[in-house]
Design an enzyme around this catalytic site. Structure first.
Site, PDB file in Angstrom:
ATOM      1  N   ASP A 268      28.714  15.693  42.621  1.00  0.00           N
ATOM      2  CA  ASP A 268      28.233  16.078  43.939  1.00  0.00           C
ATOM      3  C   ASP A 268      27.984  14.467  44.088  1.00  0.00           C
ATOM      4  O   ASP A 268      27.874  13.319  43.274  1.00  0.00           O
ATOM      5  CB  ASP A 268      26.568  16.909  43.763  1.00  0.00           C
ATOM      6  CG  ASP A 268      25.534  15.965  42.788  1.00  0.00           C
ATOM      7  OD1 ASP A 268      26.576  15.432  41.719  1.00  0.00           O
ATOM      8  OD2 ASP A 268      24.792  16.865  42.529  1.00  0.00           O
TER       9      ASP A 268
ATOM     10  N   GLU B 133      21.767  17.053  48.010  1.00  0.00           N
ATOM     11  CA  GLU B 133      20.175  17.312  47.958  1.00  0.00           C
ATOM     12  C   GLU B 133      19.527  18.278  49.065  1.00  0.00           C
ATOM     13  O   GLU B 133      18.501  18.445  49.464  1.00  0.00           O
ATOM     14  CB  GLU B 133      20.011  15.804  48.302  1.00  0.00           C
ATOM     15  CG  GLU B 133      20.330  14.673  46.600  1.00  0.00           C
ATOM     16  CD  GLU B 133      19.839  14.976  45.929  1.00  0.00           C
ATOM     17  OE1 GLU B 133      18.410  15.742  46.704  1.00  0.00           O
ATOM     18  OE2 GLU B 133      19.762  14.670  45.048  1.00  0.00           O
TER      19      GLU B 133
HETATM   20  C1  LIG Z   1      18.866  17.470  40.624  1.00  0.00           C
HETATM   21  C2  LIG Z   1      17.627  17.786  42.082  1.00  0.00           C
HETATM   22  O1  LIG Z   1      17.249  16.849  41.613  1.00  0.00           O
HETATM   23  N1  LIG Z   1      18.004  18.202  42.701  1.00  0.00           N
HETATM   24  C3  LIG Z   1      17.631  18.305  44.400  1.00  0.00           C
HETATM   25  C4  LIG Z   1      17.328  19.885  44.941  1.00  0.00           C
HETATM   26  C5  LIG Z   1      16.803  19.284  46.282  1.00  0.00           C
HETATM   27  C6  LIG Z   1      16.922  20.655  47.250  1.00  0.00           C
HETATM   28  C7  LIG Z   1      16.107  20.772  48.412  1.00  0.00           C
HETATM   29  N2  LIG Z   1      16.613  20.072  48.783  1.00  0.00           N
HETATM   30  C8  LIG Z   1      14.656  21.213  47.792  1.00  0.00           C
HETATM   31  O2  LIG Z   1      14.130  19.951  48.029  1.00  0.00           O
HETATM   32  O3  LIG Z   1      14.134  22.082  47.784  1.00  0.00           O
HETATM   33  C9  LIG Z   1      15.747  18.449  43.712  1.00  0.00           C
HETATM   34  O4  LIG Z   1      14.673  18.110  44.259  1.00  0.00           O
HETATM   35  O5  LIG Z   1      15.279  19.501  42.938  1.00  0.00           O
END
Ligand SMILES: CC(=O)N[C@@H](CCC[C@H](N)C(=O)O)C(=O)O
Length: 371
Positions: free
Chosen positions: A69, A128
């Protein structure tokens, strides 16, 4: 490829964090980098702000993909690095600069000495927000190069360098973003009885939302409701007409996510009545759980150990990843790469140990050759 070269790439990428689907400089950096590699086995495509690179195998019967990513977060960096973000308010605070560097390191080695099978590198935008994996797997570019297997890594600040961790089955949660707008009636701070105060409504909502998991979700199941941002009003002596909450919800089961949404909506209805206001809910981006295909985990553990590193079984985490959509449609897995940072993911002082870059490159390269 020397460790200093990997560190140099990571630092260049660290300086230019860009938000989802705006990763134009990052895309250009990747495209420029690829130009200096031997081209005879390479095929290159772009999709949105992402890049797909195929390294043709010497005797290929299948294609193995590694996904990195590429987006940053809207966080003001506070690392004090000499090479800190030059994009005010944005930061690679989730390690995607490390993920991309590892992909470029493994790509360099394979371009110089191709594997038997085809290797496909997916530089994917917008992990993200708002999610690039789902539209990428729906794109013509990826459909034409559909891989047999896909894998990815995520840096793990709490694990030492040289430790790699994964598990069979569920690794990351289902996620749903949460945006809630409150509209009431503003007015003079000294005349609260003529107003409907949305700072108060949003505050009550925030506190009550914390009871959703505590009193509705089976204690043997797991879920999270987090409000990460609260906004409302514009000056100290005016009662706020508007307020906004931004958050995220996580669950291991899809039905539990349905329950969380049902309870958020019930709470909104109750708040509308008690606070005489109107509330609008938007669930933003939703990510599918990350579920590893069981058959890869033992061979992967062997690859890790054969390279002299330590493998550890992990617990499932409440983190989300749009990579879950890739694993829904293509068999594969994700793993944690130890980077030993005193500050965690999404922290303005996240400082992954750059020695982990070589570990990542060795393991990704070996996986592309052996899986
Ligand atoms: C690995 C990681 O930290 N991923 C993010 C993915 C965010 C998904 C979305 N924007 C949300 O906030 O629900 C995480 O916050 O886990």
């Amino acid at each position: 490829m020397k460790a200093e070269e990997l560190i140099g790439i990571r630092r260049e990428l660290h300086k230019i964090p860009e938000l989802g689907f705006k990763e134009t400089k990052t895309q250009q950096y990747i495209l420029d980098y690829i130009q200096q590699l031997p081209q005879d086995h390479l095929q290159i495509k772009t999709w949105e702000t992402g890049v797909l690179i195929k390294v043709l195998g010497t005797d290929a019967t299948k294609t193995i993909a590694y996904r990195a990513d590429i987006d940053g977060l809207p966080i003001q960096e506070d690392t004090g690095y000499a090479f800190q973000s030059t994009h005010e308010g944005n930061m690679h605070a989730c390690g995607h600069d490390m993920h991309m560097t590892i992909a470029l390191g493994a790509l360099t080695r394979l371009a110089r000495e191709p594997a038997e099978q085809n290797a496909l590198f997916l530089f994917q935008p917008a992990e993200e927000w708002p999610g690039g994996a789902l539209p990428m797997i729906e794109s013509e570019q990826l459909k034409e190069w559909w891989p047999d297997t896909v894998f990815a890594l995520h840096i793990a600040p709490e694990l030492p360098v040289g430790t790699i961790s994964s598990r069979k089955g569920l690794l990351f949660a289902n996620t749903s973003e949460l945006f809630i707008d409150f509209k009431g009636k503003g007015g003079h701070a000294a005349y609260p009885h003529f107003t409907r105060d949305m700072v108060l409504a949003a505050s009550q909502f925030t506190v009550q939302a914390q009871q959703i998991v505590a009193r509705n979700v089976d204690p043997l199941d797991s879920a999270v409701v987090t409000i990460g941002k609260i906004e409302g009003g514009f000056v100290q002596n005016v009662i706020a007409e508007n307020a906004r909450l931004e958050g995220t919800m996580r669950s291991f089961h899809a039905e539990t996510m349905d329950l969380l949404k049902e309870k958020i909506e019930a709470l909104a209805k109750g708040t509308e009545i008690s606070q005489e206001c109107s509330i609008k809910i938007d669930y933003g981006s939703n990510y599918y759980q990350v579920r590893n295909s069981e058959k890869f985990i033992e061979p992967f553990q062997k690859i890790v150990e054969d390279n002299g590193y330590h493998y550890r079984d992990s617990k499932p985490a409440m983190t989300g990843e749009d990579f879950g959509y890739m694993l829904r449609d293509i068999s594969g897995f994700m793993f944690w790469l130890g980077v030993d940072s005193p500050y965690g993911l999404h922290h303005s002082k996240l400082q992954p140990n750059e020695e982990a870059l070589e570990v990542g490159v060795n393991v990704v390269e070996a996986s592309l050759r052996r899986l």
